[in-house]
Design an enzyme around this catalytic site. Structure first.
Site, PDB file in Angstrom:
ATOM      1  N   ALA A  47       0.819  -1.216   0.000  1.00 20.31           N
ATOM      2  CA  ALA A  47       0.000   0.000   0.000  1.00 20.31           C
ATOM      3  C   ALA A  47       0.853   1.266   0.000  1.00 20.31           C
ATOM      4  O   ALA A  47       0.645   2.169  -0.821  1.00 20.31           O
ATOM      5  CB  ALA A  47      -0.944  -0.012   1.198  1.00 20.31           C
ATOM      6  N   GLN A  48       1.815   1.360   0.922  1.00 21.41           N
ATOM      7  CA  GLN A  48       2.668   2.551   0.948  1.00 21.41           C
ATOM      8  C   GLN A  48       3.575   2.593  -0.273  1.00 21.41           C
ATOM      9  O   GLN A  48       3.734   3.632  -0.918  1.00 21.41           O
ATOM     10  CB  GLN A  48       3.504   2.592   2.229  1.00 21.41           C
ATOM     11  CG  GLN A  48       2.737   2.990   3.477  1.00 21.41           C
ATOM     12  CD  GLN A  48       2.348   4.463   3.510  1.00 21.41           C
ATOM     13  OE1 GLN A  48       2.818   5.278   2.717  1.00 21.41           O
ATOM     14  NE2 GLN A  48       1.449   4.806   4.421  1.00 21.41           N
ATOM     15  N   ARG A  68      11.870  -9.183  -4.653  1.00 23.47           N
ATOM     16  CA  ARG A  68      12.577 -10.453  -4.566  1.00 23.47           C
ATOM     17  C   ARG A  68      12.329 -11.280  -5.832  1.00 23.47           C
ATOM     18  O   ARG A  68      11.271 -11.173  -6.452  1.00 23.47           O
ATOM     19  CB  ARG A  68      12.113 -11.225  -3.333  1.00 23.47           C
ATOM     20  CG  ARG A  68      12.634 -10.645  -2.018  1.00 23.47           C
ATOM     21  CD  ARG A  68      12.065 -11.365  -0.826  1.00 23.47           C
ATOM     22  NE  ARG A  68      10.617 -11.174  -0.709  1.00 23.47           N
ATOM     23  CZ  ARG A  68       9.881 -11.674   0.275  1.00 23.47           C
ATOM     24  NH1 ARG A  68      10.447 -12.412   1.215  1.00 23.47           N
ATOM     25  NH2 ARG A  68       8.582 -11.452   0.317  1.00 23.47           N
ATOM     26  N   HIS A 132       9.282   4.373   8.151  1.00 23.88           N
ATOM     27  CA  HIS A 132       9.120   4.090   9.583  1.00 23.88           C
ATOM     28  C   HIS A 132      10.494   3.708  10.098  1.00 23.88           C
ATOM     29  O   HIS A 132      11.224   2.964   9.442  1.00 23.88           O
ATOM     30  CB  HIS A 132       8.118   2.958   9.804  1.00 23.88           C
ATOM     31  CG  HIS A 132       7.859   2.630  11.250  1.00 23.88           C
ATOM     32  ND1 HIS A 132       7.718   3.598  12.223  1.00 23.88           N
ATOM     33  CD2 HIS A 132       7.720   1.438  11.888  1.00 23.88           C
ATOM     34  CE1 HIS A 132       7.483   3.016  13.392  1.00 23.88           C
ATOM     35  NE2 HIS A 132       7.489   1.707  13.216  1.00 23.88           N
ATOM     36  N   GLY A 158      -1.546   4.081   3.151  1.00 19.72           N
ATOM     37  CA  GLY A 158      -1.068   4.382   1.812  1.00 19.72           C
ATOM     38  C   GLY A 158      -2.150   4.835   0.853  1.00 19.72           C
ATOM     39  O   GLY A 158      -1.917   5.698  -0.003  1.00 19.72           O
ATOM     40  N   ASP A 217       4.879   6.774  17.285  1.00 14.48           N
ATOM     41  CA  ASP A 217       4.069   5.959  16.377  1.00 14.48           C
ATOM     42  C   ASP A 217       3.623   4.669  17.064  1.00 14.48           C
ATOM     43  O   ASP A 217       2.441   4.288  16.993  1.00 14.48           O
ATOM     44  CB  ASP A 217       4.879   5.639  15.117  1.00 14.48           C
ATOM     45  CG  ASP A 217       4.069   4.873  14.080  1.00 14.48           C
ATOM     46  OD1 ASP A 217       3.285   5.507  13.360  1.00 14.48           O
ATOM     47  OD2 ASP A 217       4.218   3.643  13.991  1.00 14.48           O
ATOM     48  N   GLU A 389       0.036  11.427  16.237  1.00 15.06           N
ATOM     49  CA  GLU A 389      -0.006   9.998  16.539  1.00 15.06           C
ATOM     50  C   GLU A 389      -1.185   9.617  17.430  1.00 15.06           C
ATOM     51  O   GLU A 389      -1.338   8.453  17.797  1.00 15.06           O
ATOM     52  CB  GLU A 389       1.306   9.563  17.207  1.00 15.06           C
ATOM     53  CG  GLU A 389       2.549   9.830  16.388  1.00 15.06           C
ATOM     54  CD  GLU A 389       2.640   9.007  15.111  1.00 15.06           C
ATOM     55  OE1 GLU A 389       1.750   8.156  14.885  1.00 15.06           O
ATOM     56  OE2 GLU A 389       3.583   9.217  14.337  1.00 15.06           O
ATOM     57  N   GLU A 393      -4.799  10.640  13.578  1.00 21.79           N
ATOM     58  CA  GLU A 393      -4.941   9.376  12.848  1.00 21.79           C
ATOM     59  C   GLU A 393      -6.177   8.571  13.240  1.00 21.79           C
ATOM     60  O   GLU A 393      -6.550   7.620  12.545  1.00 21.79           O
ATOM     61  CB  GLU A 393      -3.682   8.518  13.029  1.00 21.79           C
ATOM     62  CG  GLU A 393      -2.485   9.032  12.256  1.00 21.79           C
ATOM     63  CD  GLU A 393      -1.472   7.941  11.967  1.00 21.79           C
ATOM     64  OE1 GLU A 393      -1.828   6.962  11.277  1.00 21.79           O
ATOM     65  OE2 GLU A 393      -0.335   8.053  12.434  1.00 21.79           O
ATOM     66  N   SER A 414       0.067  -2.079  10.024  1.00 23.74           N
ATOM     67  CA  SER A 414       1.238  -2.952   9.958  1.00 23.74           C
ATOM     68  C   SER A 414       1.119  -4.093  10.962  1.00 23.74           C
ATOM     69  O   SER A 414       0.346  -4.023  11.926  1.00 23.74           O
ATOM     70  CB  SER A 414       2.503  -2.144  10.262  1.00 23.74           C
ATOM     71  OG  SER A 414       2.487  -1.714  11.618  1.00 23.74           O
TER      72      SER A 414
END
Length: 490
Positions: A47-48, A68, A132, A158, A217, A389, A393, A414
């Site tokens: 997403a980000q 990868r 982050h 994101g 955070d 924070e 949010e 996350s």
């Protein structure tokens, strides 16, 4: 690797915790110039990763993705995200050596393996960027001396990074330069350009530190942002069922109520949220929130203490090494809660009804926001950072619950946030057991009605003053001034 924060002398710890400065718009007049002509390679396309990359490309920067080998050969979702949006995609060996800036936008638990894999391939004098700082601060990743290390952390999921950019706006963003890795002295210029490329400079940028970002955070997401919303959802739903309220109605009131209630929070802070209540309901919500704060304050202090000294990170990383055994068990248990398994009823709930029948929910949001803010600032985190924070949010996370309940919230955040959310939830549910015994449908499910409509003037004045004078309201009024173009969520 040792926890970086714990290796610092106390004075340096305090200095970095307190590092937070709101940047003026005129500091971004150069836009993305510091990154023009440079090759940006993003590691990861979730997403980000995807949404930041789209914004950076639309801002005129050269962006490609490295994944990868297995993600490419198996055409996984990350590969499809990048390739179907017209980006060049290659392996680490193909793209990392060509990169001037490598943006590590993979999940926290992958950071150490990713950075260890890409660092030998990075060219001399290049830049490594994060969104982050967990890998630097909590895992103590040591990056090659010639590499600049920066952070640009949008304060929202994101998807919102992209949507606000498309509107010509942006989302509030924290930027930082790792003090151990700025060999050429251009880290700040590159971080500013990166923030401008995502649109963050149009919503407000805080110049912070890796440490301040991580410690604040983690605290916000564990308590008010995720932990309190999950705990509140379960407790409020179960109470309504206990009192005989229709399960479909109760499910809908909770699932969509957080979003509606915190929409008021988004535009006018805690004050505006409580102003949506009648005067008797406002008094009741205030009283409930003060009681909740008294009960929960030790829990908030424990979460902050465990975050500051590294206990939380150490415990979570032990679970990483155990194949996420606890995380997966707790995720499965959440899926089996009565709230999660009960579909929202096909019943119309007017906007004001969410407030009138959700007085306890309002009280929980107020208590959680204020406690998180107070606990962070008491630990040395600057008010602006604590605001982003906590209060800022909360509506964004509430929006995920409205989509698909707690499953969607925990899927969107996350794994680090999800793990902390469950820790909080497991401690808070029994902590509030006695409090919930006293709760009835007048504050969750049915509302006060007309039987209780008298308010003492002096009491109301005192409550209104207390709301407006709280430090989170004062700093919030200033910061919301920079976000006047925010879109409505509902």
């Amino acid at each position: 690797m040792a926890n970086y924060f714990n290796t610092l002398p106390l004075r340096e710890q305090l200095a970095q915790l307190a590092q937070c400065e709101f940047m003026n718009a005129d500091e971004f007049t150069d836009g993305v110039d510091a990154l023009k002509g440079k090759k940006l390679v993003i590691v990861g396309c979730g997403a980000q990763g995807l949404n930041q990359g789209l914004n950076l490309r639309d801002s005129g920067l050269d962006v490609s993705y490295t994944l990868r080998d297995s993600a490419i050969s198996e055409r996984r979702q990350s590969f499809l995200n990048a390739s179907e949006n017209g980006f060049t995609v290659g392996t680490y060996q193909e793209l990392i050596p060509t990169a001037d800036v490598v943006l590590n936008l993979t999940p926290d638990k992958q950071h150490t393996s990713v950075v260890n894999a890409i660092m030998p391939l990075m060219k001399q004098g290049s830049t490594l960027a994060y969104s982050h700082g967990f890998n630097i601060v909590e895992e103590g990743m040591q990056v090659r001396d010639d590499i600049t290390v920066i952070m640009v952390a949008p304060k929202c999921p994101g998807s919102e990074v992209r949507e606000e950019y498309k509107r010509g706006f942006g989302v509030p963003t924290l930027i930082a330069v790792h003090p151990e890795n700025d060999p050429q002295g251009h880290g700040l210029a590159q971080a500013k350009a990166y923030a401008a490329g995502t649109g963050g400079h149009r919503a407000g940028v805080l110049k912070s530190s890796f440490i301040a970002e991580v410690k604040s955070d983690l605290m916000g997401e564990q308590t008010i942002l995720c932990g309190m919303l999950q705990t509140g959802s379960i407790l409020c739903f179960d109470k309504m069922i206990e009192k005989g309220i229709d399960a479909g109605y109760a499910s809908k009131l909770i699932q969509y109520g957080w979003e509606v209630i915190t929409e008021a929070l988004k535009y006018g802070g805690v004050t505006n949220m409580l102003d949506r209540l009648s005067n008797p309901a406002k008094v009741k919500a205030f009283e409930l929130s003060e009681e909740l704060k008294q009960i929960m304050r030790p829990l908030y202090n424990k979460h902050q203490d465990d975050i500051i000294d590294g206990t939380f990170s150490r415990t979570m990383m032990e679970d990483w090494n155990n194949d996420d055994a606890n995380l997966l068990k707790w995720r499965a248990e959440t899926a089996e809660t009565h709230f999660e398994k009960t579909p929202a009823g096909n019943v119309e709930i007017a906007e004001q009804e969410f407030f009138d029948n959700g007085i306890l929910m309002v009280a929980m949001v107020k208590a959680g926001v204020e406690l998180a803010f107070e606990t962070m600032t008491a630990a040395g985190i600057i008010a602006e950072s604590a605001y982003y924070e906590s209060l800022h949010e909360t509506p964004l996370i509430a929006n995920t619950i409205a989509r698909k309940k707690l499953f969607e919230m925990n899927r969107t955040i996350s794994d680090t946030a999800e793990y902390g959310c469950y820790l909080y939830n497991h401690a808070c549910l029994p902590l509030l057991q006695d409090f919930m015994q006293k709760i009835d449908t007048d504050v969750i499910g049915k509302g006060l009605g007309e039987h209780s409509n008298q308010v003492d003037n002096q009491t109301l004045i005192q409550i209104n003053t207390a709301l407006r004078e709280h430090p989170v309201e004062k700093v919030g009024a200033t910061l919301r001034g920079y976000m006047s173009a925010m879109k409505k969520i509902v």
